[in-house]
Design a protein around this motif. Sequence first.
Motif, PDB file in Angstrom:
ATOM      1  N   LYS B  12      32.242  39.873  50.883  1.00 35.30           N
ATOM      2  CA  LYS B  12      32.718  41.123  51.487  1.00 35.30           C
ATOM      3  C   LYS B  12      33.169  42.089  50.382  1.00 35.30           C
ATOM      4  O   LYS B  12      32.836  43.270  50.396  1.00 35.30           O
ATOM      5  N   TRP B  13      33.920  41.543  49.413  1.00 38.23           N
ATOM      6  CA  TRP B  13      34.432  42.398  48.339  1.00 38.23           C
ATOM      7  C   TRP B  13      33.311  42.887  47.428  1.00 38.23           C
ATOM      8  O   TRP B  13      33.340  44.015  46.951  1.00 38.23           O
ATOM      9  N   LYS B  16      31.555  45.606  49.381  1.00 41.77           N
ATOM     10  CA  LYS B  16      32.440  46.776  49.469  1.00 41.77           C
ATOM     11  C   LYS B  16      32.447  47.535  48.130  1.00 41.77           C
ATOM     12  O   LYS B  16      32.374  48.748  48.094  1.00 41.77           O
ATOM     13  N   SER B  17      32.532  46.787  47.039  1.00 41.85           N
ATOM     14  CA  SER B  17      32.612  47.447  45.729  1.00 41.85           C
ATOM     15  C   SER B  17      31.314  48.162  45.411  1.00 41.85           C
ATOM     16  O   SER B  17      31.296  49.268  44.884  1.00 41.85           O
ATOM     17  N   SER B  20      31.062  51.272  47.674  1.00 36.53           N
ATOM     18  CA  SER B  20      32.041  52.332  47.392  1.00 36.53           C
ATOM     19  C   SER B  20      32.093  52.693  45.905  1.00 36.53           C
ATOM     20  O   SER B  20      33.004  53.405  45.483  1.00 36.53           O
ATOM     21  N   ILE B  22      32.909  50.872  43.309  1.00 33.70           N
ATOM     22  CA  ILE B  22      34.123  50.381  42.647  1.00 33.70           C
ATOM     23  C   ILE B  22      33.715  49.255  41.700  1.00 33.70           C
ATOM     24  O   ILE B  22      33.132  48.253  42.147  1.00 33.70           O
ATOM     25  N   LEU B  24      33.847  46.252  40.392  1.00 40.28           N
ATOM     26  CA  LEU B  24      34.572  44.982  40.536  1.00 40.28           C
ATOM     27  C   LEU B  24      34.475  44.175  39.232  1.00 40.28           C
ATOM     28  O   LEU B  24      35.400  43.457  38.881  1.00 40.28           O
ATOM     29  N   GLY B  70      39.813  49.536  40.047  1.00 35.22           N
ATOM     30  CA  GLY B  70      39.446  48.513  41.033  1.00 35.22           C
ATOM     31  C   GLY B  70      38.789  47.275  40.460  1.00 35.22           C
ATOM     32  O   GLY B  70      38.295  46.430  41.206  1.00 35.22           O
ATOM     33  N   THR B  71      38.776  47.145  39.145  1.00 38.77           N
ATOM     34  CA  THR B  71      38.117  45.976  38.537  1.00 38.77           C
ATOM     35  C   THR B  71      38.939  44.709  38.769  1.00 38.77           C
ATOM     36  O   THR B  71      40.167  44.723  38.673  1.00 38.77           O
ATOM     37  N   LEU B  72      38.222  43.630  39.080  1.00 46.35           N
ATOM     38  CA  LEU B  72      38.857  42.318  39.234  1.00 46.35           C
ATOM     39  C   LEU B  72      38.413  41.372  38.113  1.00 46.35           C
ATOM     40  O   LEU B  72      39.213  40.618  37.573  1.00 46.35           O
TER      41      LEU B  72
END
Lengths: 95, 345
Positions: B12-13, B16-17, B20, B22, B24, B70-72
């Motif tokens: 999901k993430w 989403k990233s 959008s 983002i 990740l 938003g980076t993980l």
Amino acid sequence: MFYQNKTYKINTDNPWQCMDQETIILSPKSNKAHELNKAGTYLWNHMQENNTPSLNELTELLSVKFNINGIEAKTDTELFLKSLIEQQILVESDS
Amino acid sequence: MATPQNLDILNKWRLKSSASWIPLQASLELTNRCNERCQHCYIPSFKDDPKKVLSLHDWYLVLDKLKKAGTLYIVLMGGEAMLSPFFWDILKYSHSKGFHTSMITNGMKIKTQETADKLRNFGIKQMSFSLYSLKPHVHDFLTRVKGSHQKTIKAIELCQNAGLEVGVNALLTNANIDDIFDLEDWCIEKNIVFKADPTITPKLDGNLDPLKLRASKEQLLYFFRARTKKFPKSKPKPETYIESTHVCNAGKGKCAITAYGDLIPCIEIREAFGNLVTEDFSEIWKKESMNKWRNILNQDLKGIDPKSKSSNFCEHCPGISNNECNDPLQPTQFQKDLAQVKASL
Ligand SMILES: C[S@@+](CC[C@H](N)C(=O)[O-])C[C@H]1O[C@@H](n2cnc3c(N)ncnc32)[C@H](O)[C@@H]1O
Ligand code: SF4
């Protein structure tokens, strides 16, 4: 299980990120990912800034921010803490 | 409020990233310097320009900006990341900011148990070692450093002793293709995550020398047939060709930062859109000029027959195509061969 004289601290070994008012937290040791909803993210961000809040502090924050009564806020906060402590994402200590 | 789940959440993430824009995942090239001289290496020059390299404070700034963006996942690489004078400070800071920090390395600098333990204590979550064969002469032939095989193997052992999650990345070339199964068996026995990839890219300045090491179509066929027979689950899976699907995640769910702080859409696409030390992430990220990389769709690719079986196996990389044929939309002959081989299994 939750006492007035306890505080709660984030275990800094768990990678995390917030996006669109949700949070993902990884537990590399158990190879799991956890997700927090809007309310959980609000508490999480508070804990990032204020290292060791108590149950009462968090309950109060939740109640004010989401306009819910004290009992409901306390139940939600306890659930939040319990779940994250079980996953070793938070640690409980004496204040 | 906290639901432990796994792949579903991660997927999901990721989606989403990507949707959008983002980033990740961000790869950080801490330095261009290296203590090996691999024949296949895509890096054009193993030197850092002293006038352009980042200070430790600059790297802290870069990490702060990535956290906000938003980076993980942070992947430390280079060159050889551990040759950066700031390696340990950057690792420590990255961990303290709550990033999942991993590293791609040749392991040459991990010589003692203390170093491996320090990596664990400083918060590294995963180590991917570049190991090309169990035969020392084959590995050393590719790295052009005598004794490098022994050092990489030792580093892997030390990191496993330290309790770190260890992986092996084996670039599949015409020099090591016959050794890959032994290497994979060794990894399985040692509980090491194994990855083999036959895609060799040109040097990032367009020099085509590394391509001489690419496996031939016959070798690829032999490899994939044998692997599918040995490990049926490894059989390449088709991804249904959809015209309106993006060809890759560059500049959307991932990005890379060069040793000089330039923000690029991914390691292969070297067009810098701004410098993360001097500019805001969002200012660079929203530049119109980046869209030419992030908006490439399957239907934009040249010479792809959507009805062919192999179109479902095409892993087009605009960066490689740009470096190899000066055209991000032109699939390379190698990618076409690879897709045909996979489709034929
Ligand atoms: C550039 S290296 C940097 C990290 C470190 N020095 C190492 O070798 O692991 C990162 C990865 O890229 C791979 N690589 C290098 N040149 C390549 C090329 N031309 N095509 C594909 N992969 C390449 C290496 O095998 C390595 O696994
Ligand atoms: S060790 Fe990595 S950076 Fe160094 S030459 Fe080899 S592939 Fe390139």
